[in-house]
Write a protein that holds these residues in place. Structure first.
Motif, short mmCIF file in Angstrom:
data_model
loop_
_atom_site.label_atom_id
_atom_site.label_comp_id
_atom_site.label_asym_id
_atom_site.label_seq_id
_atom_site.Cartn_x
_atom_site.Cartn_y
_atom_site.Cartn_z
N LEU A 3 0.89 -1.29 0.37
CA LEU A 3 -0.08 -0.08 -0.23
C LEU A 3 0.63 1.13 -0.09
O LEU A 3 2.21 1.27 0.74
N LEU A 4 0.39 2.09 -0.45
CA LEU A 4 1.32 3.47 -0.84
C LEU A 4 0.42 4.03 0.23
O LEU A 4 -0.85 4.44 0.42
N ALA A 5 0.51 4.56 1.39
CA ALA A 5 0.00 5.79 2.99
C ALA A 5 0.66 7.01 2.59
O ALA A 5 1.01 7.28 1.71
N LEU A 106 -9.37 2.17 -2.91
CA LEU A 106 -9.01 3.57 -2.17
C LEU A 106 -9.03 3.39 -0.26
O LEU A 106 -10.12 3.09 -0.58
N VAL A 107 -7.92 3.05 0.16
CA VAL A 107 -8.63 2.81 1.69
C VAL A 107 -8.05 4.00 2.82
O VAL A 107 -7.74 4.39 2.60
N ALA A 309 -0.22 0.47 7.99
CA ALA A 309 -0.15 -0.66 8.44
C ALA A 309 -1.66 -0.92 8.64
O ALA A 309 -2.10 -2.23 8.38
N GLN A 310 -2.56 0.03 9.18
CA GLN A 310 -3.78 0.33 9.59
C GLN A 310 -4.31 -0.52 8.36
O GLN A 310 -5.58 -1.05 8.83
N GLY A 311 -3.68 0.19 6.91
CA GLY A 311 -4.81 0.31 5.71
C GLY A 311 -5.03 -1.07 5.46
O GLY A 311 -5.89 -1.51 4.81
N PHE A 312 -3.66 -1.76 5.33
CA PHE A 312 -4.15 -3.14 5.08
C PHE A 312 -5.13 -3.85 5.78
O PHE A 312 -5.43 -4.72 5.50
N TYR A 313 -5.17 -3.61 7.50
CA TYR A 313 -6.57 -4.19 7.83
C TYR A 313 -7.67 -3.89 7.63
O TYR A 313 -8.57 -4.65 7.77
#
Ligand code: KG4
Ligand code: ZN
Length: 339
Positions: A3-5, A106-107, A309-313
């Motif tokens: 992910l690009l955050a 989009l997360v 990190a949170q975006g993955f979950y």
């Protein structure tokens, strides 16, 4: 999944590439703190403008440092709440543009959930459920992290956040903004028992915090001393103040762990960098035989790696946004996107 955050909720413009929520391939942070320091705090309008100016270069550097192109990322994660609304919107709209132009998912990520997730990067063995004390410039919460995207708030501040109290007390003592870290340093040379300061409680709410009375006690003490022409030992006052805040935070956390049966305790947010809090929590957790996780200092403050990190979950849980994603200034941590 890579992910690009993007993070722009306060005065750091940040971008990162994070793999499967745990491995940071790159992390770039452009801090505006020097510019805001001259005003004694973050000026929202300036923060938004600097985000707008810097976000493209910061994002490009994150991609370059990871040796990736935009086409190679699997999704775009972005902080959409809470934060300074004009600042949040810069990141949200930039991320929406990237998602639209690349067709990637989009997360949306809650900033405080990100602070907690900083611990997933540093501690590969850490998994929910656990009890988390989140202490930052804008938030002070005791939270049950039931699962990666399921939270229950046990306690919260009724007035100032812990970081805000540190910064306001530090300002009264004459430290530059943001004063928390300067106050922490000074406390090492001071006597924590030198000044008697209150430990405010919230009647009927054993896990809530209240820091404004403590901050006012410091301001009054300095004011009274100056009126009487007495000198105040700043190192002693810093140590006494820090000792009081740390005692309040640790006391509530220990009580909550006992009451709700947690043997895994996590701290997160900017104030988790505080040396007094870290050592007191270590001592308490050791005493009770609990496992304590704390972020490394590099991941305590605002960064985009924690958002990745949170975006993955969030992605795994199916919490995706469309082009109608909007920034939100204030949003409780236990509300999932779209609920
Ligand atoms: O999490 P963060 O970077 O931003 C928010 O999301 O609010 O937290 C910033 C806060 C500031 O109030 C800063 O003074 C405080 O964290 N802080 C500290 C220390 N380092 C940062 N407070 C006490 N001791 C420290 N060592
Ligand atoms: Zn933060």
């Amino acid at each position: 999944m890579r992910l690009l955050a993007i993070e722009s909720s306060c005065d750091e413009t940040a971008a990162a590439i994070v793999e499967n929520g745990r491995t940071v391939l790159s992390s770039v942070i452009n801090s505006q703190v020097e510019e805001h320091r001259q005003y004694g705090g973050v000026v929202p309008e300036i923060a938004s403008r600097r985000h707008t100016e810097n976000i493209i270069a910061v994002t490009q550097k994150a991609l370059d440092d990871a040796g990736m192109t935009l086409g190679e990322v699997d999704g775009i994660a972005v902080t959409y709440a809470p934060g300074l609304i004009g600042a949040v919107l810069v990141g949200v709209n930039f991320a929406k543009g990237l998602a639209l132009s690349t067709g990637k998912p989009l997360v949306p990520v809650h900033h405080i959930r990100g602070h907690i997730a900083a611990n997933y990067i540093a501690h590969p063995d850490l998994k929910p459920p656990f009890l988390c004390l989140v202490v930052s410039g804008g938030h002070s919460h005791l939270i049950e992290v039931l699962d990666y995207t399921k939270f229950r708030i046990i306690g919260r501040t009724r007035d100032d956040a812990a970081g805000e109290a540190f910064d306001k007390a530090a300002r009264a003592m004459g430290f530059p903004y943001p004063g928390g870290v300067f106050l922490d340093k000074a406390s090492h040379n001071g006597n924590p028992a030198a000044y008697k300061l209150p430990r405010p409680r919230v009647e009927g709410s054993p896990y809530d915090f209240s820091f404004s009375g403590l901050k006012t006690a410091v301001v009054n003490l300095l004011h009274n001393a100056s009126q009487k022409g007495e000198t105040v030992n700043t190192d002693d006052l810093a140590a006494s103040f820090q000792n009081a805040v740390v005692e309040i935070l640790t006391d509530r956390t220990v009580k909550a762990a006992q009451e709700f049966g947690y043997e895994t305790v996590v701290i997160a947010g900017g104030v988790s960098a505080n040396s007094g809090l870290r050592s007191r929590m270590e001592k308490e957790c050791q005493k009770h035989g609990w496992k304590l996780y704390q972020p490394p200092l590099s991941l305590c403050g605002d960064n985009a790696a924690m958002i990745g990190a949170q975006g993955f979950y969030e992605f795994e849980a199916g919490h995706l946004a469309g082009m109608d994603l909007n920034g939100i200034a204030s949003l409780p941590i236990d509300v999932n996107y779209g609920e």
